[in-house]
Write an enzyme that holds these catalytic residues in place. Sequence first.
Site, PDB file in Angstrom:
ATOM      1  CB  ILE A 163       0.804  12.919  -2.469  1.00 26.65           C
ATOM      2  CG1 ILE A 163      -0.697  12.528  -2.797  1.00 26.65           C
ATOM      3  CG2 ILE A 163       1.537  11.672  -2.515  1.00 26.65           C
ATOM      4  CD1 ILE A 163      -0.838  11.926  -3.905  1.00 26.65           C
TER       5      ILE A 163
ATOM      6  CG  PHE B  24      -1.678   2.741  -7.145  1.00 27.40           C
ATOM      7  CD1 PHE B  24      -1.515   3.581  -5.774  1.00 27.40           C
ATOM      8  CD2 PHE B  24      -2.131   3.450  -8.337  1.00 27.40           C
ATOM      9  CE1 PHE B  24      -1.925   4.736  -5.830  1.00 27.40           C
ATOM     10  CE2 PHE B  24      -2.374   4.903  -8.029  1.00 27.40           C
ATOM     11  CZ  PHE B  24      -2.283   5.318  -6.870  1.00 27.40           C
ATOM     12  CG  ASP B  25      -3.213   2.041  -1.514  1.00 24.57           C
ATOM     13  OD1 ASP B  25      -3.695   1.038  -0.864  1.00 24.57           O
ATOM     14  OD2 ASP B  25      -2.572   3.050  -0.864  1.00 24.57           O
TER      15      ASP B  25
ATOM     16  CE1 TYR C 107       3.835   8.053  -2.987  1.00 25.65           C
ATOM     17  CE2 TYR C 107       1.891   8.233  -4.374  1.00 25.65           C
ATOM     18  CZ  TYR C 107       2.257   8.074  -3.514  1.00 25.65           C
ATOM     19  OH  TYR C 107       1.359   7.526  -2.335  1.00 25.65           O
TER      20      TYR C 107
ATOM     21  CE1 TYR D  26      -5.646   4.869  -1.043  1.00 27.54           C
ATOM     22  CE2 TYR D  26      -6.483   5.535   1.211  1.00 27.54           C
ATOM     23  CZ  TYR D  26      -5.327   4.798   0.486  1.00 27.54           C
ATOM     24  OH  TYR D  26      -4.575   4.096   0.949  1.00 27.54           O
TER      25      TYR D  26
ATOM     26  CG  PHE E  17      -5.443   9.348  -5.484  1.00 22.86           C
ATOM     27  CD1 PHE E  17      -4.970   8.275  -4.732  1.00 22.86           C
ATOM     28  CD2 PHE E  17      -4.517  10.213  -6.015  1.00 22.86           C
ATOM     29  CE1 PHE E  17      -3.750   7.890  -4.392  1.00 22.86           C
ATOM     30  CE2 PHE E  17      -3.332   9.783  -5.880  1.00 22.86           C
ATOM     31  CZ  PHE E  17      -3.243   8.812  -5.103  1.00 22.86           C
TER      32      PHE E  17
END
Length: 314
Positions: A73, A53-54, A99, A42, A116
């Site tokens: 999530i 961010f990731d 979140y 992902y 995502f």
Amino acid sequence: MADSEGFVDISLEQDGGLLKKILVEGTGDEQPPSGSEVKVHYVGTLQSDGSKFDSSRDRGDKFKFDVGVGQVIKGWDVGICTMKRGEKAILRARSDYAYGDHGSPPKIPPKATLDFEVELFEWREKVKEPYDMTPEERTTYASQQKDLGNAAFGKQDWLAAISAYDEGARYITFGQGNDSGGHGHGHSHGGAPCSGSHGGGGDEEPELSEDDKKLALALLCNGAMAKLKINEPDGAKFDCSKALELDATNVKALFRRGKAKLALGEHDAAMEDAARVLELDSSNKEAETLKRQAELEKRKQKQKEKAMCSKMFG
């Protein structure tokens, strides 16, 4: 209905909380059921400005988790269960699917909508442990694992084959052999007699039927062959010894154990297994070759040792 960007509303409430856009179609019709262990890659970005961010891709490791059970999530729990094997999609999760009002500082601000890009590789449905199954369920499951192992073996995917064969063997041999005349191969789990009372069963497991014994032998012998392919003689020797507890005259198990012992440098023991195969099947050419190889290796080893000694004391 897809919107102008190609996103479809897959939120439970159908209020736009979770959108999905397929980038690469998956194969087949199956989707991971709730509770199964999935493997994904992902990349997570903020929808507002596209900043990342990731990313599991940056780490190089696929991310593995149980889907649909609250480990991740809500957008993932709902969204990934709509994906097929090999599918790549963007899941756009509003904050109530991500979140929430507080975000996840410092990278994810409050009330953020997230994108995502997720690629779903595979999943494995969670299976009951062998002690929670009836003997019939264990047989069915072990048989499925044998088919999976054979398919992987055919593709020369040795690791997948080993994983399936080991799993099948663990289920079909559950409660067997450890308390009924194990032949001292040093693997009666923990050395304690196994009464089959894991988790409140109480009674010893009945002896395997002829069909189940055949299935167990196939799983163990095939597993040993796959382990020899990837140079894991220890594992192969273990599997063959377990097979020989079920059938002491199994030629395949004796021969493959002999090959494993040769690979481990146990020359005399390899010759013994080869000789036993020839007792049972005098025309077995492979066993004759194995016996000769073991004799040759033993001679070479002796010469090496001699040379070493003369160097040290010469």
